[in-house]
Structure formats: C-alpha cells, structure tokens
Design a protein around this motif. Structure first.
Motif, short mmCIF file in Angstrom:
data_model
loop_
_atom_site.label_atom_id
_atom_site.label_comp_id
_atom_site.label_asym_id
_atom_site.label_seq_id
_atom_site.Cartn_x
_atom_site.Cartn_y
_atom_site.Cartn_z
N GLY A 462 -2.43 21.38 -27.29
CA GLY A 462 -3.14 21.28 -28.57
C GLY A 462 -2.85 19.99 -29.28
N TYR A 463 -2.48 20.11 -30.57
CA TYR A 463 -2.32 18.93 -31.40
C TYR A 463 -0.93 18.31 -31.28
CZ TYR A 463 -6.62 20.63 -33.48
OH TYR A 463 -7.90 21.05 -33.67
N SER A 464 0.08 19.11 -30.94
CA SER A 464 1.44 18.62 -30.73
C SER A 464 1.92 17.73 -31.87
CB SER A 464 1.52 17.84 -29.40
OG SER A 464 1.11 18.64 -28.33
N ASN A 465 1.73 18.20 -33.09
CA ASN A 465 2.18 17.44 -34.25
C ASN A 465 3.68 17.63 -34.42
OD1 ASN A 465 2.74 16.52 -36.91
ND2 ASN A 465 0.58 16.79 -37.45
N LEU A 466 4.43 16.55 -34.25
CA LEU A 466 5.88 16.65 -34.29
C LEU A 466 6.40 17.04 -35.66
CD1 LEU A 466 6.88 13.57 -32.10
CD2 LEU A 466 6.48 15.93 -31.41
N ALA A 467 5.63 16.75 -36.71
CA ALA A 467 6.06 17.12 -38.06
C ALA A 467 6.19 18.63 -38.19
CB ALA A 467 5.07 16.59 -39.09
N TYR A 468 5.31 19.37 -37.51
CA TYR A 468 5.39 20.83 -37.56
C TYR A 468 6.68 21.32 -36.91
CZ TYR A 468 0.38 20.51 -38.57
OH TYR A 468 -0.83 20.20 -39.12
N LEU A 469 7.04 20.69 -35.79
CA LEU A 469 8.23 21.13 -35.08
C LEU A 469 9.48 20.96 -35.93
CD1 LEU A 469 7.56 19.72 -31.48
CD2 LEU A 469 7.04 21.97 -32.41
N GLN A 470 9.51 19.93 -36.76
CA GLN A 470 10.67 19.70 -37.62
C GLN A 470 10.74 20.69 -38.77
OE1 GLN A 470 9.99 15.40 -38.40
NE2 GLN A 470 12.13 15.15 -37.77
N LYS A 471 9.58 21.02 -39.35
CA LYS A 471 9.55 21.81 -40.57
C LYS A 471 9.51 23.32 -40.33
CE LYS A 471 7.11 18.20 -43.17
NZ LYS A 471 5.87 17.85 -43.91
N LEU A 472 8.94 23.73 -39.20
CA LEU A 472 8.74 25.16 -38.98
C LEU A 472 9.92 25.78 -38.23
CD1 LEU A 472 4.96 25.10 -37.99
CD2 LEU A 472 5.95 25.63 -40.22
N PRO A 473 10.20 27.05 -38.51
CA PRO A 473 11.35 27.72 -37.87
C PRO A 473 11.03 28.20 -36.46
CG PRO A 473 10.28 29.24 -39.37
CD PRO A 473 9.56 27.93 -39.53
N ILE A 474 10.77 27.25 -35.56
CA ILE A 474 10.41 27.58 -34.18
C ILE A 474 11.68 27.60 -33.33
CG2 ILE A 474 9.10 26.83 -32.17
CD1 ILE A 474 7.16 25.46 -34.13
N ASP A 475 11.83 28.66 -32.54
CA ASP A 475 13.02 28.83 -31.71
C ASP A 475 12.79 28.41 -30.26
OD1 ASP A 475 14.68 30.24 -33.76
OD2 ASP A 475 13.06 31.71 -33.59
N ILE A 476 11.56 28.65 -29.77
CA ILE A 476 11.28 28.43 -28.34
C ILE A 476 9.98 27.65 -28.20
CG2 ILE A 476 10.79 29.53 -26.13
CD1 ILE A 476 12.38 31.97 -27.08
N LEU A 477 9.97 26.66 -27.30
CA LEU A 477 8.74 25.99 -26.91
C LEU A 477 8.36 26.49 -25.52
CD1 LEU A 477 9.18 22.21 -27.89
CD2 LEU A 477 7.95 24.00 -29.12
N LYS A 478 7.11 26.96 -25.38
CA LYS A 478 6.62 27.41 -24.08
C LYS A 478 5.78 26.29 -23.49
CE LYS A 478 5.82 31.60 -23.04
NZ LYS A 478 5.27 32.95 -22.84
N ILE A 479 6.17 25.81 -22.31
CA ILE A 479 5.46 24.72 -21.64
C ILE A 479 4.31 25.32 -20.85
CG2 ILE A 479 5.68 22.74 -20.10
CD1 ILE A 479 8.71 22.88 -20.59
N ASP A 480 3.10 24.84 -21.12
CA ASP A 480 1.90 25.43 -20.52
C ASP A 480 1.92 25.29 -19.00
OD1 ASP A 480 -0.86 26.58 -21.08
OD2 ASP A 480 -1.34 24.86 -19.81
N ARG A 481 1.34 26.29 -18.34
CA ARG A 481 1.32 26.31 -16.88
C ARG A 481 0.57 25.12 -16.29
NH1 ARG A 481 0.52 30.87 -14.99
NH2 ARG A 481 0.64 32.06 -16.92
N SER A 482 -0.35 24.51 -17.06
CA SER A 482 -1.10 23.37 -16.54
C SER A 482 -0.18 22.18 -16.24
CB SER A 482 -2.18 22.95 -17.53
OG SER A 482 -1.61 22.56 -18.76
N PHE A 483 0.97 22.10 -16.94
CA PHE A 483 1.93 21.04 -16.67
C PHE A 483 2.94 21.44 -15.60
CE2 PHE A 483 1.01 20.43 -21.32
CZ PHE A 483 0.18 19.33 -21.14
N VAL A 484 3.18 22.75 -15.47
CA VAL A 484 4.21 23.24 -14.55
C VAL A 484 3.67 23.37 -13.13
CG1 VAL A 484 5.79 25.14 -14.04
CG2 VAL A 484 5.43 24.40 -16.40
N SER A 485 2.46 23.95 -12.99
CA SER A 485 1.87 24.15 -11.67
C SER A 485 1.63 22.79 -11.01
CB SER A 485 0.54 24.91 -11.78
OG SER A 485 0.76 26.19 -12.33
N GLY A 486 2.07 22.64 -9.80
CA GLY A 486 1.88 21.38 -9.08
C GLY A 486 2.76 20.26 -9.58
N MET A 487 3.75 20.59 -10.38
CA MET A 487 4.60 19.56 -10.98
C MET A 487 5.37 18.76 -9.93
SD MET A 487 7.65 20.19 -13.76
CE MET A 487 8.90 20.57 -12.51
N LEU A 488 5.81 19.45 -8.87
CA LEU A 488 6.64 18.78 -7.86
C LEU A 488 5.90 17.67 -7.13
CD1 LEU A 488 8.49 21.89 -6.35
CD2 LEU A 488 9.27 20.31 -8.14
#
Length: 561
Positions: A462-488
């Motif tokens: 999505g937008y991946s706005n880093l300001a949100y990551l700093q301000k919001l109480p997020i505990d876990i980031l889930k990496i989308d399968r589109s980046f993981v599948s075929g990563m090797l």
C-alpha cells in the motif's frame, strides 16, 4: 386519448324523423348526408355545424373531402354506428373532434348522420399539462420523463441511436459550498455549453440533479458518440464564473447504444448510467459493456445470498497456524472466513469479501467473526484444561473501521467469552489507516488499552507511510506473500524483505512472513531476522477441530521433550 362518446339520444332513429325533425335540437355540430350520383349531398345541417366551419356545400366541404372515404366505407358496411377521433387543420390551428357516424335504420343504406364533439380545448389542455410534466423548470430542457418520450419515438422508427449520460463531478460539493443559486446558475450554463457541442439532430435533457442526457442518431459510425463526448468534455473544460470564483467542472460520460434487443427505454438509460460509473473510475468516456453489467448483477445476487448466509449462520472460520521461525512452534492462528452455501458450493473469500465491503455487509460479518474467533479460542482452552497458549488473529476491514465502533465490539467479545485482550491479534491494512489517520490512531490506542496485539497486514503493498509506523501502536508487520513467494530466486525481493525486516527491528516491531512454503525459505527468513512464518509449509487453513488437534499434538510433544 380517452373521451366520452357523444350523447346521440337526440339523433332520430326513424326514417321519417330523419328528415322531419329540426336538427337545431341537437346541441353539437351535426349533418345528415346522403348519396347523390357519384358523391354526397347534405340533407340537413344544424346551426352548430354551420358555425364549425366544416363546409355547408357538399362539393366544397373540407369535411367530406377528408372523411368521404370513411363515410363511404361505413355506408357500405352493415354497421349502425361508428366512433373515431379526427383532426383538421395545421399544427398551430388544428381542431380535434370525436366523430360519430350513425344510420337511422339498417334499411336506409345510403343515409347517415354525422355528429362532431369538439375536443380542441381538452386536447390543448392535456398537451399543455404534458409539456409541464415533461419539462425541467430550471433549464427548460426535457426532464427524465420527456427524455424517455423522445427515446420511445426514436425506437418506434427503428433507427440507430445512442444515449449519453453526463454526470457532473463535484457538483454536490459546489452546491453545498456556494449555495443553491450558484448551483442553479452552473446547471444553466452547463446546459448551454453542452447544447453548443451538439449537432442539430441531437437532443438534450436534464434527467437528474446534476445529470444530463443526450439522444443522438447513429448509423454505422458508433465513433460519432465518442467524438460528441469529447466535444462536450472540451466545452466544459473552461472554468465557470460563479460569484467571485472561477470553478473548473469535470464530467463523466457514459454511452449506451440502442438496438433491437433493447426495447425498454429505462433499461437503455440505466445502461448509460452504469457506464458512467466506469467513466468516473478512469476519468474518461465509457461505453456500456454487457459483460460488466452481467458481473454487476452477479455481485448483487451474491450480496443477497451473503446477507442470508450471515443471518442463517452459514459462514464458518478456518484457522491457519502462524509459527515461530526459530523454533517451528505454533504461536497463533489467523481466523479466515469461509462460506459454503446450502447447495454445497464453496465461495472463495476473494469473491465474497469485496462484495461484503462494497455493500456494508462487512460490518455484521466482522462482528460475527470477532465473536466466533473468541468463542473458538475459549473452546480450545476448555478442551486443553486451561489456557491453550494460542492467540487468534482477526482481520479488521477498512470499512469496519469507518462504519463500526470496533473497540466496544472487541471488548464485548472478550467479556462474553471470558478472555483477556492479549489473546487477540487484530490485523489492519495500510489502506485502512490512511483513510482517516487521526481517527484510526484513536481506535488503535483504544484497542491497545484492551491488551490486544496490533499487526499491519500486507505491509509494502500500500502506501507504506513511515510516519504512521512511528506514531501508531503497531506491534507486528506482516510481509505480503508477493514479496516472500519466489524470494530465493529474486534478488530484488530479498532486498525488499531485508529492508522491511531492518525497519521493523529499528522500530522495535516483530515480523510475520506470509506465503512460507518450504523449509529453505523458512530458514532464510529466520536468518534474515524474521520472527514468524505463515504458509502451506505449516498447514493450510484448518477447521477449528483440526486446529485443536494440532494444538494438542504440539502441547503433547512439548511436554514429552
């Protein structure tokens, strides 16, 4: 046009009376006609007929000139009476009559009496009322009903035609900000500009608040409709002067073509309005596509079935394990909605979740999923003789966050099933956050106060706005399968995953990689510093009972070791 038949009680029925009674007793124009040689002669005429100007000399009468063949056909028939509507004169000075032909007896085959009821005033009144009903009072253009009448007339001629619907963007906002008078002025000016772009044979109507309709003739060149649409867009491109403002107005235009398969006027207009929706998405002209409309109907059908499924509790949750990449131990399950209809058809979430979000059904569906996840977790605890050590992740839709009061919903589910907040992981997407960052931040802090864990789902898509990551109480980031599948096999994907993991580590967040399908991939992610993994390597989404068996087996293995 329905009219009352004339009162012919005063018309003589006896042959002798036909010539002896004074026709002046009859208050409506009446003339008695007989055959004479190859033509007709007037046997008697009343005063009302003389004043009607229908001609008192048989061989010069416009009435006989126009109705002679009809009178002759009547006299040749065995009918005693015939009624019909008739008009005489040009369009401007036309007069309208209800005509009755009657013969005194069946034996007098060469005689008939003709009575005329003048309906001119009635016809003019009806037409005037019809004009008022079919005309837009603001622009003077035909309204929706008048537009439908025009299309019906063209369809009756079986000629090629197209309907264009023009929808003004931002009109509601302009009308609210500048006032109704400015909005009316804008509509009048827009109508003038559109008219200037039309051909002489095209017709314009105002069919809604900020919608205009155009009926145009098309032969084999359907591109003419697209050319007209582009002329209209150019005509509206120049700013409009409203009070002290210069306002730019854009429009979306939908086109639907009439053919023999579509004889319903409203259907043709609806097709053009449906095409407008596609035009709004692409900011361009859109032609109606039957396939798109069929898909829309299918979505409405699915919405109806989904509404019933929610009411009848046909949905269920499946649970996919999330494992610690370092140890392989199961730490939680993600709850995923599943729907099998009464016919046994399994509907994919990718099909019904978008329909639920578009229709607003995601709100009751989300509430059900929250309660069902809590109920299942409580059941697992009871079967394990205490806290089973698992958490359940539940997805929160952007529409849910906008339309529902999520925090009390989560709190109610926890209280109802006697669970603590740390047993829930609530997953939000980036798109949900950017819709209203301040409000969503308040909701997230409220959810954190309940003790829940918050995860950002599909990070990086999505937008991946880093300001949100700093301000919001997020505990876990889930990496989308589109980046993981075929990563090797893709260095770029490895670089993206490495960057996300470094970012999460810098912000003190844990990470979950989706789409883990091999041991090699799991080991690589663990070596890069990823915390959790989720995918077919561990299990496909399971029924609640199968997930419980996996939990029990894991607990047994742990106890044995």
């Amino acid at each position: 046009m329905a009219t009352a038949s004339p009162d012919l009680s005063a018309i003589p029925r006896d042959a002798a009376e036909l010539f002896e009674r004074d026709l002046e007793l009859i208050p409506i124009p009446t003339v008695q006609v007989g055959r004479e040689g190859g033509g007709f002669t007037f046997l008697a005429i009343n005063r009302a007929y003389r004043l009607a100007g229908l001609g008192v000399i048989a061989d010069r009468s416009p009435m006989l000139a126009l109705l002679g063949s009809r009178i002759d056909a009547f006299l040749r028939s065995s009918d005693l009476r015939s009624d019909f509507d008739w008009s005489i004169g040009q369009v401007i000075d036309s007069r309208y009559y209800r005509v009755t032909l009657a013969r005194p007896t069946a034996a007098l085959r060469d005689r008939c009496q003709i009575a005329f009821i003048d309906l001119t005033a009635q016809v003019h009144t009806e037409r005037s009322l019809r004009r008022e009903m079919t005309t837009d009072s603001l622009t003077g253009l035909p309204n929706r009903e008048g537009f439908s009448d025009m299309i019906e007339a063209v369809q009756a001629e079986r000629s090629g035609h197209a309907v264009l619907v023009i929808d003004l963007d931002r009109f509601g906002q302009l009308n609210a900000c500048l006032g109704g008078l400015a909005g009316d002025e804008l509509l009048i000016t827009v109508a003038r500009r559109i008219k200037g772009a039309l051909r002489a044979c095209d017709s314009l109507a105002r069919i809604g608040g900020d919608e205009f309709g155009i009926l145009m003739a098309v032969d084999n060149d359907r591109d003419e409709a697209n050319r007209l649409a582009e002329r209209i867009r150019r005509a509206l491109a120049a700013p409009f002067r409203l009070s002290d403002y210069e306002i730019g107005v854009e429009c979306s235009i939908g086109i639907a073509y009439g053919d023999d398969a579509i004889d319903d006027v409203e259907e043709l207009i609806r097709n053009a309005q449906f095409a407008v929706k596609g035009a709004k998405t692409g900011r361009q002209v859109e032609s109606y596509q039957t396939q798109a409309f069929t898909l829309a109907r299918e979505r409405f059908a699915m919405e109806t079935a989904l509404r019933r499924a929610i009411d009848d509790r046909q949905l269920r949750l499946a649970f996919q394990p999330i494992c610690d990449l370092a140890t392989g131990a199961i730490v939680s399950f993600e709850a995923l909605a599943r729907w099998r209809d009464p016919q046994g058809v399994e509907h994919q979430p990718s099909d019904f979740i978008p329909v639920a979000e578009e229709s607003g059904l995601i709100v009751p569906l989300g509430r059900w999923a929250m309660d069902e996840a809590a109920r299942t977790l409580r059941w697992w605890d009871e079967e394990c003789g205490g806290n089973c050590g698992m958490r359940v992740a539940v997805n929160l839709s952007a529409i849910q966050l906008q339309r529902d009061d999520i925090t009390p919903v989560v709190e109610a589910a926890l209280i109802r099933h006697a669970l603590s907040g740390d047993r829930f992981v609530l997953e939000l997407t980036e798109s949900a956050i950017v819709t209203d960052p301040d409000r969503i931040a308040g909701i997230m802090h409220g959810l954190k106060a309940l003790g829940t864990t918050l995860a950002m789902d599909d990070f990086g898509t999505g937008y991946s706005n880093l300001a949100y990551l700093q301000k919001l109480p997020i505990d876990i980031l889930k990496i989308d399968r589109s980046f993981v599948s075929g990563m090797l096999a893709d260095r770029d994907k490895i670089a993206i995953v490495r960057a996300v993991l470094s970012l999460a580590q810098a912000l003190g967040m844990r990470t979950t990689a989706e789409g883990v399908e091999s041991n090699e991939l799991a080991q690589t992610l663990a070596a890069l510093g990823c915390t959790f993994g989720q995918g077919y390597l561990y299990a496909r989404p399971l029924e609640a009972s199968d997930a419980l068996r996996m939990i029990v087996a894991a607990r047994t293995a742990s106890s044995a070791s």
